[in-house]
Design a protein around this motif. Structure first.
Motif, short mmCIF file in Angstrom:
data_model
loop_
_atom_site.label_atom_id
_atom_site.label_comp_id
_atom_site.label_asym_id
_atom_site.label_seq_id
_atom_site.Cartn_x
_atom_site.Cartn_y
_atom_site.Cartn_z
N GLY A 104 53.38 10.04 -41.57
CA GLY A 104 51.93 10.00 -41.73
C GLY A 104 51.32 11.38 -41.73
O GLY A 104 50.36 11.66 -42.48
N ALA A 105 51.85 12.28 -40.89
CA ALA A 105 51.32 13.64 -40.85
C ALA A 105 51.56 14.35 -42.18
O ALA A 105 50.67 15.04 -42.71
CB ALA A 105 51.97 14.41 -39.70
N VAL A 106 52.77 14.18 -42.72
CA VAL A 106 53.07 14.82 -44.01
C VAL A 106 52.17 14.28 -45.11
O VAL A 106 51.66 15.04 -45.95
CB VAL A 106 54.56 14.60 -44.35
CG1 VAL A 106 54.85 15.08 -45.77
CG2 VAL A 106 55.44 15.34 -43.35
N LEU A 107 51.93 12.96 -45.12
CA LEU A 107 51.07 12.36 -46.15
C LEU A 107 49.66 12.89 -46.05
O LEU A 107 49.04 13.28 -47.07
CB LEU A 107 51.09 10.85 -46.00
CG LEU A 107 50.17 10.07 -46.94
CD1 LEU A 107 50.55 10.31 -48.40
CD2 LEU A 107 50.19 8.58 -46.62
N ALA A 159 45.68 18.94 -48.76
CA ALA A 159 45.91 20.10 -49.62
C ALA A 159 45.45 19.82 -51.05
O ALA A 159 44.79 20.67 -51.68
CB ALA A 159 47.39 20.46 -49.60
N VAL A 160 45.77 18.63 -51.57
CA VAL A 160 45.34 18.29 -52.93
C VAL A 160 43.83 18.22 -53.00
O VAL A 160 43.19 18.70 -53.97
CB VAL A 160 45.97 16.95 -53.36
CG1 VAL A 160 45.41 16.51 -54.71
CG2 VAL A 160 47.48 17.09 -53.44
N SER A 161 43.19 17.60 -51.98
CA SER A 161 41.73 17.50 -51.97
C SER A 161 41.09 18.88 -51.88
O SER A 161 40.06 19.15 -52.52
CB SER A 161 41.30 16.62 -50.80
OG SER A 161 39.89 16.57 -50.70
N VAL A 169 35.59 28.85 -51.35
CA VAL A 169 35.82 28.67 -49.91
C VAL A 169 35.15 27.39 -49.42
O VAL A 169 35.73 26.62 -48.61
CB VAL A 169 35.31 29.89 -49.13
CG1 VAL A 169 35.36 29.63 -47.62
CG2 VAL A 169 36.12 31.13 -49.48
N PHE A 170 33.93 27.15 -49.90
CA PHE A 170 33.23 25.92 -49.51
C PHE A 170 34.03 24.68 -49.94
O PHE A 170 34.17 23.71 -49.20
CB PHE A 170 31.84 25.90 -50.15
CG PHE A 170 31.09 24.63 -49.90
CD1 PHE A 170 30.54 24.35 -48.65
CD2 PHE A 170 30.94 23.68 -50.91
CE1 PHE A 170 29.86 23.17 -48.43
CE2 PHE A 170 30.26 22.50 -50.69
CZ PHE A 170 29.72 22.24 -49.45
N GLY A 171 34.59 24.73 -51.16
CA GLY A 171 35.39 23.61 -51.64
C GLY A 171 36.66 23.42 -50.82
O GLY A 171 37.06 22.28 -50.51
N LEU A 172 37.31 24.55 -50.47
CA LEU A 172 38.53 24.44 -49.66
C LEU A 172 38.25 23.82 -48.30
O LEU A 172 39.00 22.95 -47.82
CB LEU A 172 39.16 25.83 -49.48
CG LEU A 172 39.83 26.44 -50.71
CD1 LEU A 172 40.27 27.88 -50.43
CD2 LEU A 172 41.04 25.61 -51.13
N LEU A 173 37.18 24.27 -47.66
CA LEU A 173 36.83 23.73 -46.33
C LEU A 173 36.46 22.26 -46.42
O LEU A 173 36.87 21.44 -45.58
CB LEU A 173 35.69 24.55 -45.72
CG LEU A 173 36.01 25.99 -45.36
CD1 LEU A 173 34.78 26.72 -44.85
CD2 LEU A 173 37.14 26.06 -44.34
N ALA A 174 35.67 21.90 -47.43
CA ALA A 174 35.23 20.51 -47.55
C ALA A 174 36.41 19.59 -47.87
O ALA A 174 36.56 18.51 -47.28
CB ALA A 174 34.15 20.39 -48.64
N GLY A 175 37.28 20.01 -48.78
CA GLY A 175 38.40 19.16 -49.15
C GLY A 175 39.44 19.00 -48.06
O GLY A 175 40.09 17.95 -47.95
N SER A 176 39.61 20.02 -47.22
CA SER A 176 40.62 19.94 -46.17
C SER A 176 40.25 18.97 -45.05
O SER A 176 41.09 18.65 -44.20
CB SER A 176 40.86 21.34 -45.58
OG SER A 176 39.66 21.84 -45.00
N VAL A 177 39.01 18.51 -45.05
CA VAL A 177 38.60 17.53 -44.03
C VAL A 177 39.41 16.24 -44.14
O VAL A 177 39.56 15.49 -43.18
CB VAL A 177 37.09 17.25 -44.16
CG1 VAL A 177 36.63 16.17 -43.19
CG2 VAL A 177 36.29 18.54 -43.91
N VAL A 214 42.39 15.83 -44.03
CA VAL A 214 43.55 15.81 -43.14
C VAL A 214 43.28 14.95 -41.90
O VAL A 214 44.20 14.33 -41.35
CB VAL A 214 43.91 17.26 -42.74
CG1 VAL A 214 45.05 17.27 -41.72
CG2 VAL A 214 44.28 18.06 -43.96
N VAL A 215 42.04 14.88 -41.46
CA VAL A 215 41.71 14.16 -40.21
C VAL A 215 41.22 12.74 -40.51
O VAL A 215 40.52 12.15 -39.69
CB VAL A 215 40.65 14.94 -39.41
CG1 VAL A 215 41.18 16.28 -38.99
CG2 VAL A 215 39.35 15.08 -40.20
#
Length: 435
Positions: free
Chosen positions: A23-26, A32-34, A58-66, A68-69
């Motif tokens: 699940g963590a890997v998924l 990362a894709v987002s 940078v804004f896109g990277l931060l928003a998309g990495s959400v 993960v949680v």
């Protein structure tokens, strides 16, 4: 069989809030894709907003990495997706976030509210963007196209992940419910098996007690008489040969009777043991209690049907008189037939009481009284003190005779009393219900 509920709980083998590494890997991969998607979409957003491209990326990277949680805070992921909808970014984050939210254990009202907000935000942004593009390109497809396209796009981005998440969540809850029911059934079966085993042990113990009591009553009386006759035979062997021959014949008859009764009882035990082993080999553990109780009932019924009756009381008294005991038998009331269990118990009480007289009060005069009443049958065996000159036969006593009589009478709902008399003798009294 199923395992217990604790075994179904997955082992926590993943980092932080993940139960498993898979699940963590998924989630990290989806994040990362987002993040890459939002970073790419941040470039046109930065141009339209008039900010540096690095800020948009940078804004896109931060928003998309959400994303993960998403398992830990699905509400936060959906809110971030709704917030970045005007910037036309977060397509993957919105779809996956809605799916995770719908599949979670959150209240349906909250899921519906957030899904409605996402639908409304997508509808408004799609409507505004399509109208701007159509106005810039000078395309006119009619008044119906713009609302239709906006509604279809918003529903296409919201409904499928929402419905799929609801289905997966409901299926997961159903599987957990079925697993809990299976675990509960397993525990109930184990409890039933334990109770059945306890009941089987109790039935076997009761049957052993009943057999021991029966063997004591059957054998002790005849063996006691044999010992008495043997003592008399030894005393008169030289003085009165005829009487010695008569006593020897009585000893032989009683020995044969004792052997016959022992053989019959052992035959019942042998057949019962084989049947019990066959039943234990062929039936499951949950049926052990029922089978053991049924076997005990059948054995008890067989013992009752072949047990002694009150009609044999005269013969019993005659055997004691032949052994030199003076017995006075008196019967009161109208003689009638009782249940086999009642007659057998009454006979055994009198038999054991006479046996005790032979053992402990040889030569004492004994009174046997039997009273037939309306709803019960009463019996009393009382002996006088033994004469001082009486020879003792030195018969062994295990101390189980009175206990066995009391158990027999109590099992039928009767009353049993025994104890010494004021005159120095001993009295045994019992009252048994006739029904």
């Amino acid at each position: 069989m199923t395992t217990t509920g604790e075994d179904h709980v997955p082992a926590r083998g993943g980092p932080w809030w993940w139960d498993r590494r898979r699940g963590a890997v998924l989630d990290v991969s989806l994040g990362a894709v987002s993040a890459l998607e939002c970073a790419a979409e941040g470039v046109p957003f930065a141009r339209d907003a008039g900010v540096p491209l690095a800020v948009g990326v940078v804004f896109g990277l931060l928003a998309g990495s959400v994303l993960v949680v998403r398992r830990k805070w699905p509400i936060a992921v959906v809110l971030v997706a709704i917030a970045v909808t005007p910037a036309e970014m977060g397509f993957l984050m919105g779809v996956v976030g809605l799916y995770t939210l719908a599949a979670s254990e959150l209240p349906r009202r909250l899921i519906g509210s957030l899904a409605g907000m996402s639908l409304l935000g997508t509808l408004i942004v799609t409507f505004v963007r399509l109208r701007q593009d159509m106005a810039r390109d000078g395309v006119d497809l009619g008044d119906w196209f713009l609302p239709f396209a906006s509604i279809a796009t918003s529903l296409g981005l919201t409904a499928p992940p929402l419905l799929l998440g609801l289905y997966v969540g409901q299926r997961r809850r159903l599987m957990e419910s079925l697993r809990e029911r299976a675990d509960s059934l397993e525990r109930e079966l184990q409890l039933l098996a334990e109770r059945a085993e306890e009941r089987a042990q109790w039935a076997r113990g009761e049957e052993r007690t009943r057999i021991a009591r029966e063997m004591h009553d059957v054998v002790a009386h005849r063996v006691s008489l044999m010992v008495v006759h043997a003592a008399a035979l030894q005393a008169v062997a030289r003085k009165d040969p005829e009487k010695a021959v008569k006593n020897a014949a009585l000893v032989g008859d009683m020995g044969r009777q004792a052997l016959t009764e022992l053989r019959e009882m052992l035959g019942v035990l042998r057949s019962g043991g084989e049947g019990a082993r066959a039943e234990r080999a062929s039936v499951p553990l949950a049926a052990v209690g029922v089978a053991a109780a049924a076997a005990a009932s059948r054995a008890a019924e067989d013992g009752e049907s072949e047990g002694p009756c009150l009609a044999e009381l005269d013969e019993l008294v005659g055997q004691s008189e032949a052994a030199g005991m003076v017995v006075d038998l008196s019967v009161e009331g109208e003689v009638r037939v009782y249940a086999a269990e009642v007659e057998s118990t009454a006979f055994r009480v009198v038999q054991e009481a006479l046996t005790n007289v032979h053992k402990h009060a040889a030569g004492a005069k004994t009174y046997v009284r039997l009273a037939h009443r309306v709803s019960e049958i009463a019996m009393q065996v009382e002996n006088e003190p033994p004469p001082e000159a009486a020879a003792s036969a030195r018969l062994p006593s295990g101390g189980n005779g009175l206990v066995g009589m009391k158990e027999r009478v109590a099992a039928l709902g009767g009353v049993f009393v025994s104890g010494p008399t004021d005159a120095g003798g001993f009295r045994v009294s019992a009252v048994i219900p006739a029904s």
